[in-house]
Scaffold this motif. Structure first.
Motif, PDB file in Angstrom:
ATOM      1  N   ASP A  87      32.772  36.138  35.771  1.00  0.00           N
ATOM      2  CA  ASP A  87      33.416  35.630  36.985  1.00  0.00           C
ATOM      3  C   ASP A  87      34.391  34.499  36.681  1.00  0.00           C
ATOM      4  O   ASP A  87      35.528  34.497  37.176  1.00  0.00           O
ATOM      5  N   LEU A  88      33.952  33.512  35.904  1.00  0.00           N
ATOM      6  CA  LEU A  88      34.805  32.338  35.684  1.00  0.00           C
ATOM      7  C   LEU A  88      36.048  32.655  34.854  1.00  0.00           C
ATOM      8  O   LEU A  88      37.146  32.197  35.202  1.00  0.00           O
ATOM      9  N   PRO A  89      35.940  33.432  33.759  1.00  0.00           N
ATOM     10  CA  PRO A  89      37.177  33.793  33.055  1.00  0.00           C
ATOM     11  C   PRO A  89      38.175  34.543  33.946  1.00  0.00           C
ATOM     12  O   PRO A  89      39.388  34.301  33.858  1.00  0.00           O
ATOM     13  N   ILE A  90      37.658  35.406  34.811  1.00  0.00           N
ATOM     14  CA  ILE A  90      38.570  36.162  35.684  1.00  0.00           C
ATOM     15  C   ILE A  90      39.165  35.239  36.751  1.00  0.00           C
ATOM     16  O   ILE A  90      40.355  35.343  37.081  1.00  0.00           O
ATOM     17  N   MET A  91      38.357  34.307  37.279  1.00  0.00           N
ATOM     18  CA  MET A  91      38.900  33.334  38.234  1.00  0.00           C
ATOM     19  C   MET A  91      39.961  32.459  37.570  1.00  0.00           C
ATOM     20  O   MET A  91      40.988  32.143  38.178  1.00  0.00           O
ATOM     21  N   ASP A  92      39.722  32.071  36.310  1.00  0.00           N
ATOM     22  CA  ASP A  92      40.727  31.277  35.586  1.00  0.00           C
ATOM     23  C   ASP A  92      42.028  32.055  35.439  1.00  0.00           C
ATOM     24  O   ASP A  92      43.133  31.496  35.605  1.00  0.00           O
ATOM     25  N   ALA A  93      41.918  33.340  35.150  1.00  0.00           N
ATOM     26  CA  ALA A  93      43.116  34.172  35.007  1.00  0.00           C
ATOM     27  C   ALA A  93      43.845  34.306  36.332  1.00  0.00           C
ATOM     28  O   ALA A  93      45.085  34.301  36.380  1.00  0.00           O
ATOM     29  N   CYS A  94      43.099  34.411  37.414  1.00  0.00           N
ATOM     30  CA  CYS A  94      43.723  34.495  38.740  1.00  0.00           C
ATOM     31  C   CYS A  94      44.438  33.187  39.089  1.00  0.00           C
ATOM     32  O   CYS A  94      45.529  33.204  39.666  1.00  0.00           O
ATOM     33  N   LEU A  95      43.825  32.071  38.746  1.00  0.00           N
ATOM     34  CA  LEU A  95      44.479  30.777  38.973  1.00  0.00           C
ATOM     35  C   LEU A  95      45.778  30.677  38.187  1.00  0.00           C
ATOM     36  O   LEU A  95      46.803  30.230  38.711  1.00  0.00           O
ATOM     37  N   ALA A  96      45.738  31.095  36.944  1.00  0.00           N
ATOM     38  CA  ALA A  96      46.919  30.989  36.084  1.00  0.00           C
ATOM     39  C   ALA A  96      48.068  31.862  36.561  1.00  0.00           C
ATOM     40  O   ALA A  96      49.237  31.575  36.265  1.00  0.00           O
ATOM     41  N   THR A  97      47.739  32.909  37.339  1.00  0.00           N
ATOM     42  CA  THR A  97      48.768  33.865  37.784  1.00  0.00           C
ATOM     43  C   THR A  97      48.988  33.850  39.292  1.00  0.00           C
ATOM     44  O   THR A  97      49.723  34.668  39.820  1.00  0.00           O
ATOM     45  N   ASN A  98      48.302  32.912  39.992  1.00  0.00           N
ATOM     46  CA  ASN A  98      48.387  32.823  41.460  1.00  0.00           C
ATOM     47  C   ASN A  98      48.064  34.168  42.132  1.00  0.00           C
ATOM     48  O   ASN A  98      48.845  34.688  42.938  1.00  0.00           O
ATOM     49  N   THR A  99      46.886  34.694  41.815  1.00  0.00           N
ATOM     50  CA  THR A  99      46.462  35.995  42.325  1.00  0.00           C
ATOM     51  C   THR A  99      45.147  35.854  43.074  1.00  0.00           C
ATOM     52  O   THR A  99      44.221  35.175  42.608  1.00  0.00           O
ATOM     53  N   HIS A 100      45.046  36.502  44.227  1.00  0.00           N
ATOM     54  CA  HIS A 100      43.813  36.473  45.006  1.00  0.00           C
ATOM     55  C   HIS A 100      42.681  37.161  44.243  1.00  0.00           C
ATOM     56  O   HIS A 100      42.913  38.050  43.405  1.00  0.00           O
TER      57      HIS A 100
END
Length: 400
Positions: A87-100
């Motif tokens: 969950d956290l690695p994917i949330m970090d990736a979403c933050l880095a790319t501004n993705t819901h």
């Protein structure tokens, strides 16, 4: 135009992909990624390349790798159906790319058998400042059970005081011992100490030490055991009038006997051991030899009953209701080639995603299911295979 990236290719992901593919009005383009790309390719072939536009191999433990994939696909939303460790690695990736972002289960560290929302709630300000939304726990429990609670609070009560979530699988898959979702996650969950909320504090019990024999709609009486489940943590936070909140799951004697033996000989341990010159985790080895939950659908008979008993006050009087769903394994297999446990998680993931994409549920930050208007979600449950029912009860079925 909406584009989604679904990470994961197990039983739940299979249901979600097939359900999303039938709704082009919400999901214009679907992309799949998993550590094992062949699973994604098989799903793409089953659903059609016109609906699943592309498949990719990805290590979801690696935030930079997920970030690169998001930048390549450019989805509006990432649906995380991988393991809770990721969950956290994917949330970090979403933050880095501004993705819901959306998931179905809360984060837990791989090396500690513990799960709670604190790690993901800590992302609230980051997601809010980035103007993107994370929806946590859009499965059945957590997920639908949270929405049931919000629906009851909105339509049936002035205050809710007592809540008991019950999860019964009354089906028979014919296996001596098998779990209905990822064996590693399932066994880690049920071997932990029980925990429930009462009078403003958390109380603990020994694992599977508290039992109630409950009569489940269209199934009958089943032994039900008190456990901790993550939706309790968010529900008691967002409904502060609750005096007690608990979670119960059914287990048969044969299942528990197998589990006790496996636990007794160390096969459920997450501590690495050395075997023939290499480190292995016993529980990961056990997962490898147990039946794949996705293989259980064919010939699976019976049904599930998952719901929420709620007692509270309406117009000065105490009342109790039970909101629930029955889901038949055979019907799920006929529709999407899955057993009911995968179906009851995969369908709500699709619904949560649809509500985010069409703007019905849309607010920057990190949110749990019960924080939004429950009515649109409840309507879609009825439309997409998980019809619900409300029983008004004379009293709670639980022993005082």
């Amino acid at each position: 135009m909406s584009r989604v990236l679904i990470i994961g290719a197990g039983g739940v992901a299979s249901v979600t992909v097939k359900k999303c593919a039938r709704l082009p009005q919400h999901f214009d383009e679907i992309y799949l990624a998993s550590r094992t790309v062949s699973k994604c390719e098989a799903l793409q072939q089953e659903v059609g390349a016109d609906r699943v536009k592309g498949v990719f191999a990805v290590d979801a433990d690696n935030a930079k790798e997920v970030e690169a994939l998001i930048n390549e696909v450019k989805p509006d939303l990432v649906i995380n159906l991988a393991l809770p460790y990721q969950d956290l690695p994917i949330m970090d990736a979403c933050l880095a790319t501004n993705t819901h972002y959306l998931d179905t289960a809360n984060y837990e560290p791989k090396d500690v058998a513990k799960f709670e929302y604190s790690w993901q709630w800590a992302y609230q300000d980051k997601f809010k400042d980035a103007g993107i939304m994370a929806l946590l726990g859009s499965g059945f429990d957590p997920g639908v059970t949270n929405v049931y609670t919000a629906y009851a609070a909105k339509h049936y009560f002035d205050e809710i005081h007592y809540l008991d979530i019950v999860d019964c699988n009354g089906g028979d898959h014919g296996q001596a011992f098998a779990t209905n979702f990822n064996p590693e996650i399932n066994i880690r969950e049920i071997t932990q100490r029980g925990r429930f909320w009462e009078n403003g504090e958390w109380k603990e019990t020994d694992p599977l030490s508290v039992r109630e024999d409950l009569d489940y709609q269209n199934i009958g009486v089943r032994a039900s055991y008190l456990m901790f489940h993550e939706e309790l943590e968010s529900i008691v936070k967002h409904f502060p009038t609750l005096k007690r909140a608990r979670f119960w799951m059914t287990f048969g004697d044969a299942y528990l006997n197998h589990l006790r033996v496996l636990e007794g000989i160390g096969m459920t341990s997450i501590e690495p051991v050395e075997f023939q010159g290499q480190q292995i985790v016993p529980l990961e080895f056990l997962k490898a030899v147990l039946p794949n939950p996705g293989s259980l659908a064919e010939g699976y008979s019976g049904m599930t009953c998952i719901g929420t008993y709620i007692t509270g006050i309406k117009d000065g009087k105490e009342k109790t209701i039970f909101i629930y769903n029955n889901c038949e394994h055979a019907k799920c297999n006929e529709e999407v080639g899955a057993q009911a446990v995968s179906y009851t998680t995969g369908v709500p993931a699709m619904i949560g995603a649809a509500l985010m994409l069409n703007g019905t549920w849309k607010e920057a930050g990190v949110w749990n299911m019960e924080q939004f208007d429950p009515d649109p979600f409840m309507d879609m449950l009825n439309e997409h295979g998980l019809p619900w029912h409300v029983l008004e009860c004379e009293s709670s079925p639980f022993t005082k």
